[in-house]
Design a protein around this motif. Structure first.
Motif, PDB file in Angstrom:
ATOM      1  N   ASN A   1       0.817  -1.217   0.000  1.00  0.00           N
ATOM      2  CA  ASN A   1       0.000   0.000   0.000  1.00  0.00           C
ATOM      3  C   ASN A   1       0.852   1.269   0.000  1.00  0.00           C
ATOM      4  O   ASN A   1       0.325   2.372   0.106  1.00  0.00           O
ATOM      5  N   GLY A   2       2.163   1.092  -0.042  1.00  0.00           N
ATOM      6  CA  GLY A   2       3.069   2.241  -0.171  1.00  0.00           C
ATOM      7  C   GLY A   2       3.237   3.091   1.078  1.00  0.00           C
ATOM      8  O   GLY A   2       3.853   4.155   1.030  1.00  0.00           O
ATOM      9  N   HIS A   3       2.722   2.642   2.236  1.00  0.00           N
ATOM     10  CA  HIS A   3       2.821   3.487   3.431  1.00  0.00           C
ATOM     11  C   HIS A   3       4.281   3.703   3.852  1.00  0.00           C
ATOM     12  O   HIS A   3       4.609   4.693   4.484  1.00  0.00           O
ATOM     13  N   GLY A   4       5.144   2.764   3.479  1.00  0.00           N
ATOM     14  CA  GLY A   4       6.568   2.874   3.822  1.00  0.00           C
ATOM     15  C   GLY A   4       7.266   3.977   3.032  1.00  0.00           C
ATOM     16  O   GLY A   4       8.381   4.369   3.355  1.00  0.00           O
ATOM     17  N   ASP A   5       6.611   4.485   1.978  1.00  0.00           N
ATOM     18  CA  ASP A   5       7.186   5.625   1.250  1.00  0.00           C
ATOM     19  C   ASP A   5       7.128   6.876   2.122  1.00  0.00           C
ATOM     20  O   ASP A   5       7.908   7.798   1.961  1.00  0.00           O
ATOM     21  N   VAL A   6       6.166   6.893   3.043  1.00  0.00           N
ATOM     22  CA  VAL A   6       5.956   8.085   3.872  1.00  0.00           C
ATOM     23  C   VAL A   6       6.400   7.837   5.322  1.00  0.00           C
ATOM     24  O   VAL A   6       6.937   8.727   5.972  1.00  0.00           O
TER      25      VAL A   6
END
Ligand code: GCU
Length: 343
Positions: free
Chosen positions: A225-230
Motif C-alpha cells: 500500500n506504499g505506506h513505507g514511502d511516507v
C-alpha cells in the motif's frame, strides 16, 4: 456443514454499487452464474493470490455452471461497503477485516482484543479450532451472511512518519489511524494516541498530507500500500493479531446443492491454505523491501508496557459480552500450549 438461517430483510444504503451490480444469481452472456468476490488488497497480495486459486478451483470443478470473478483493490468499494453488498446479495463473497465485522456482530469483538493471542502459533490454532471460530463465524447468519474461512493478516504494529515508537509515551499526542471499530478506538485511546478511524483506502493520502502522524498494520501495508514511502519507523509492539474473514451471502450458500457445497467448502479451505503459505513469503520480502528500498527502520521495543496498558480491556470486553467467556477461555488453553517466545 453449517447452514445460514433465513435472511432477514436488510435495507442498506449501498445505492450506487447496488444499481451497478445486477445482483446475486446474475448470469453472464454464456448463461453461467457469476460469483462476485471483492477485497481491498492489491493483485500481488496473498489474499488475491489465494482468491485466484479459489476461482481456478471452482471453475475447474463447476465451471459449466459458475463463473467466479475476483475484484481486488476496493473496486467494489471499501470493506464496509462490500460487507453490505454481500449482506444484501448484490455480491456473493468478500474479504473483510475482523475489525469491520465487529459492527455487524458483537461476537467479533473477541478477535479484536489487543494481546489476545500469546503467539502466532496460538493465534493460528485458535482460528483453526471450530469450537472457537464457529460461534463467531455463524453469528451473522440472521444478518444475511456468514464467515466461510479466515485469512492470516499477521500482527499489527505501529508505524509513523517521523516518531520512533519505543514506549507507549511516544504515542502521546500523535494522530494514529485505526480501523473503524470501537475496540480499536478504545485501545488507541488507552495507549495515549489520538485514534483516527478511517477506511484503508484513505490512509496513504492521510499520511502524505499529514492529516495523521501514523497508522498501525502488518508489514504488507508498508510495501503493498506504499505506506513505507511516507512512514520511516515501524515498531514491533505486537498489539493485535486480527484475522481477515472471507464472508459469503447466505442465500447464495443455501442455494448450493450438497455436492456443490462440498466443493465450495474445499475451495474455502484452499483459500486459507494458499494465503497462509503466501503470507510467510510476502512478509519476508515486504520487510526486505521496506528496509532496503523505502528506508524504513524496524524497531523492537519491549512489548510489556504496551501490553500492561491494554490488558484491562479483556475484562471490560468480557464483562460486556459474557457469552464470549467460554470461547476466550479456550483461547487461553492454546496460549498455554503455545506461549510467547519472549517469556
Ligand atoms: C490489513 C487487513 C485488511 C484491512 C487493513 C486495514 O491490511 O488485511 O483487511 O482492511 O489491514 O487496516 O484496514
Amino acid at each position: 456443514m453449517r447452514r445460514c438461517r433465513k435472511m432477514l430483510p436488510v435495507l442498506l444504503a449501498t445505492g450506487v454499487l447496488m444499481t451497478a451490480l445486477s445482483g446475486c444469481g446474475a448470469k453472464g452472456g454464456d448463461g453461467r452464474q457469476i460469483i462476485r468476490v471483492g477485497h481491498n488488497q492489491a493483485t500481488d497480495h496473498p489474499t488475491n493470490i489465494a482468491l485466484m486459486a479459489f476461482e481456478e478451483f471452482i471453475e475447474e470443478r463447476l465451471g459449466d455452471k459458475y463463473d467466479v470473478e475476483v475484484y481486488p483493490s476496493e473496486l467494489l468499494g471499501s470493506q464496509t461497503d462490500m460487507v453490505q453488498l454481500t449482506q444484501t446479495g448484490a455480491i456473493d463473497f468478500c474479504v473483510a477485516s475482523n475489525s469491520i465485522l465487529e459492527t455487524f456482530s458483537e461476537n467479533y469483538t473477541l478477535f479484536n482484543m489487543p494481546y489476545l493471542f500469546a503467539s502466532a502459533e496460538a493465534y493460528h490454532a485458535s482460528m483453526d479450532s471450530p469450537e472457537i471460530a464457529d460461534p463467531i463465524f455463524e453469528s451473522t447468519t440472521q444478518a444475511g451472511f456468514e464467515a466461510v474461512t479466515w485469512i492470516d493478516a499477521g500482527t499489527r504494529n505501529f508505524y509513523t512518519v517521523s516518531v520512533p515508537i519505543e514506549t507507549p509515551a511516544d504515542l502521546r499526542g500523535l494522530k494514529i489511524r485505526v480501523q473503524q471499530s470501537p475496540t480499536n478506538v478504545q485501545m488507541m485511546e488507552l495507549l495515549g494516541g489520538s485514534a483516527t478511524p478511517m477506511g484503508f483506502g484513505e490512509v496513504y493520502t492521510a499520511l502524505q498530507s499529514k492529516v495523521i502522524d501514523g497508522a498501525e498494520n502488518n508489514e504488507m501495508a508498508l510495501t503493498s500500500n506504499g505506506h513505507g514511502d511516507v512512514c520511516k519507523y515501524y515498531s514491533y509492539d505486537m498489539h493485535q493479531m486480527i484475522p481477515d474473514i472471507l464472508i459469503g451471502n447466505c442465500d447464495f450458500l443455501n442455494g448450493l446443492s450438497e455436492e456443490e457445497r462440498q466443493i465450495f467448502e474445499e475451495g474455502f479451505a484452499l483459500v486459507n491454505r494458499v494465503e497462509r503459505e503466501e503470507w510467510v513469503k510476502a512478509v519476508e520480502s515486504a520487510k526486505e523491501k521496506a528496509a532496503g528500498e523505502q528506508g524504513v527502520t524496524f524497531l523492537y521495543p519491549d512489548t510489556k508496557p504496551f501490553q500492561e496498558i491494554c490488558m484491562p480491556m479483556h475484562e471490560m470486553v468480557l464483562g460486556q459480552y459474557p457469552e464470549l467467556v467460554p470461547i476466550y477461555n479456550k483461547i487461553q488453553e492454546y496460549n498455554e500450549r503455545y506461549p510467547s517466545e519472549a517469556e
